[in-house]
Design an enzyme around this catalytic site. Structure first.
Site, short mmCIF file in Angstrom:
data_model
loop_
_atom_site.label_atom_id
_atom_site.label_comp_id
_atom_site.label_asym_id
_atom_site.label_seq_id
_atom_site.Cartn_x
_atom_site.Cartn_y
_atom_site.Cartn_z
N SER A 1 0.84 -1.20 0.00
CA SER A 1 0.00 0.00 0.00
C SER A 1 0.87 1.25 0.00
CB SER A 1 -0.89 -0.01 1.25
OG SER A 1 -1.49 1.25 1.44
N TYR B 1 -1.90 -0.69 10.84
CA TYR B 1 -2.19 -1.32 9.54
C TYR B 1 -1.05 -1.04 8.55
CZ TYR B 1 -3.60 -1.40 4.71
OH TYR B 1 -3.61 -1.60 3.35
N LYS C 1 2.06 -3.50 6.69
CA LYS C 1 2.44 -3.55 5.27
C LYS C 1 3.94 -3.29 5.12
CE LYS C 1 -1.60 -4.27 3.30
NZ LYS C 1 -1.90 -5.54 2.62
C1 WQD Z 1 -9.61 9.49 0.78
C2 WQD Z 1 -9.87 10.98 0.97
C3 WQD Z 1 -10.14 11.62 3.27
C4 WQD Z 1 -13.89 9.41 3.88
C5 WQD Z 1 -6.88 4.63 2.86
C6 WQD Z 1 -5.81 3.85 3.55
C7 WQD Z 1 -4.86 3.28 2.53
C8 WQD Z 1 -5.63 2.50 1.50
C9 WQD Z 1 -6.71 3.34 0.86
C10 WQD Z 1 -5.61 0.17 2.08
C11 WQD Z 1 -9.10 11.58 2.15
C12 WQD Z 1 -11.43 11.85 2.49
C13 WQD Z 1 -12.73 9.94 3.32
C14 WQD Z 1 -14.95 10.28 4.27
C15 WQD Z 1 -13.66 12.15 3.48
N1 WQD Z 1 -6.23 1.36 2.09
N2 WQD Z 1 -12.64 11.29 3.13
N3 WQD Z 1 -14.80 11.63 4.05
O1 WQD Z 1 -7.21 7.59 3.62
O2 WQD Z 1 -6.39 8.00 1.23
O3 WQD Z 1 -6.32 5.71 2.17
O4 WQD Z 1 -7.55 3.81 1.94
O5 WQD Z 1 -4.56 -0.12 1.61
O6 WQD Z 1 -3.94 2.44 3.18
O7 WQD Z 1 -5.07 4.74 4.37
O8 WQD Z 1 -8.51 6.73 1.61
O9 WQD Z 1 -10.90 6.78 1.05
O10 WQD Z 1 -10.23 6.84 3.49
O11 WQD Z 1 -9.83 8.85 2.04
O12 WQD Z 1 -13.55 13.39 3.31
O13 WQD Z 1 -16.02 9.86 4.80
O14 WQD Z 1 -11.25 11.18 1.27
O15 WQD Z 1 -9.91 12.69 4.18
O16 WQD Z 1 -8.73 12.91 1.80
P1 WQD Z 1 -7.07 7.12 2.21
P2 WQD Z 1 -9.94 7.23 2.09
#
Ligand code: WQD
Length: 338
Positions: free
Chosen positions: A124, A149, A153
């Site tokens: 990741s 998590y 990785k």
């Molecule tokens: C994306 C953007 C949030 C939810 C995570 C893991 C990473 C990988 C992918 C496994 C950010 C914003 C999110 C919400 C929001 N997973 N957001 N409201 O955090 O980039 O990555 O998932 O491997 O390891 O860390 O993905 O989809 O959670 O967030 O505003 O309800 O959307 O702040 O900017 P992230 P995400």
């Protein structure tokens, strides 16, 4: 001769099974159903028009793994199985180290006993931590991770590097995913998170279908064009196609090779919300909420190495990801459990 897919019943695993079968690969699938449902594999077999051996087994079950490797000649393993919720990992670190790290050690030991020394690992972008500037490149330092998590990785990457140093017959292809979203064009398989989604796209689609009231945008004061977080969203089918190329690479090389699987393009939260609304003609009400702890402003890949060495490049755009996510969600309002 076959490819073993651990965690093959999950979101990325199920899409990868379809692409491997389309490419003519023989597959064997293992899953403990901890975060997946049997219906997903039934639909994979329906879509692929092929059946394959399946084992309900935990990667920590040494005897169960031995029975699988005794029954099948496995050329290589694509290793998806593991816990993957960032927030949950902070609450339950031991579960994450036991499942993800100890499970991988057990898997690799049984693989080596069986003479199978080629692994493609589901890593990741989170291993890059908070301090590397985007676009992220494979040779940048890793390990300054902010949650258990992500640390699992990182640790597994380091374990696989050490295994390859200890035995030159080993191959480890480490795939660093950015933000997988979207679904198979049929709408029959897709992302089906347990409980309230942590990730953006499943939250958006559940608001659009009416399962959730509104989206909380976690901060609009980041140093980005519209103030909201920027990520590298990649279509899950493009990601799956990258695994087909990665396993071919693993079968013809030894040692460790690391690849970013992303599009190289950033997209903000509000850009994704707007694209989803326009592509699908639906409303996604939202409010701006405080930043989420651990989030960074911007994270996107430099995917040039995968294009150069794997001959792989993402071809689907954000509008495709939005349309395919919505088709899956609207055809399956409650995921696989209708
Ligand atoms: C994306 C953007 C949030 C939810 C995570 C893991 C990473 C990988 C992918 C496994 C950010 C914003 C999110 C919400 C929001 N997973 N957001 N409201 O955090 O980039 O990555 O998932 O491997 O390891 O860390 O993905 O989809 O959670 O967030 O505003 O309800 O959307 O702040 O900017 P992230 P995400």
């Amino acid at each position: 001769m076959a490819i073993l897919i651990t965690g093959g019943c999950g979101y990325i695993g199920s899409h990868t099974c379809i692409e491997l079968l389309k490419a003519g690969q023989e597959i064997v699938v293992l899953d403990n159903y901890d975060n997946a449902k049997p219906e997903a594999l039934r639909r994979v077999q329906e879509l692929a028009g092929k059946t394959f051996p399946f084992y309900e087994c935990d990667i920590r079950d040494e005897e169960g793994l031995r029975r699988l490797f005794a029954a099948h000649t496995i050329d290589a393993v694509i290793h998806f199985a593991g816990l993957k919720a960032v927030g949950e990992s902070v609450q339950k670190p031991l579960a994450y180290y036991d499942n993800n790290v100890s499970g991988t050690v057990t898997l690799c030991r049984v693989m080596a006993e069986a003479g199978c020394k080629r692994i493609v690992f589901s890593s990741s972008a989170t291993v890059y931590g908070m301090s590397n500037p985007s676009p992220l490149k494979e040779d940048m330092p890793t390990g300054a991770v902010t949650n258990p998590y992500g640390r699992t990785k990182y640790i597994i990457e380091e374990i696989l590097k050490d295994v390859c140093v200890s035995d030159p017959e080993w191959t480890a292809v480490l795939l660093r995913y950015f933000n997988p979203i979207g679904a198979h064009e049929s709408g029959r398989i897709g992302e089906d998170p347990n409980g309230i989604p942590n990730n953006l796209m499943p939250y958006i689609s559940q608001v659009a279908i009416g399962r959730l009231e509104r989206l909380a945008v976690f901060g609009d004061d980041y140093d980005t064009p519209d103030g909201t977080g920027v990520r590298d969203y990649i279509h899950v089918v493009d990601l799956a196609a990258g695994h087909v190329k990665a396993v071919d690479y693993a079968l013809s090389h030894t040692g460790v090779e690391i690849f970013n699987l992303g599009t190289g393009t950033g997209c903000s939260v509000l850009e994704l919300v707007n694209a989803f609304q326009e592509a699908n003609g639906v409303e996604v009400p939202y409010t701006v909420a405080p930043r989420r702890a651990g989030d960074i402003a911007t994270c996107y890949s430099d995917p040039a190495k995968a294009e150069k060495l794997l001959g792989w490049k993402a071809v689907r755009h954000v509008v495709d990801m939005c349309r395919d996510s919505w088709r899956w969600q609207s055809q399956n309002p409650n995921g696989y459990e209708d």
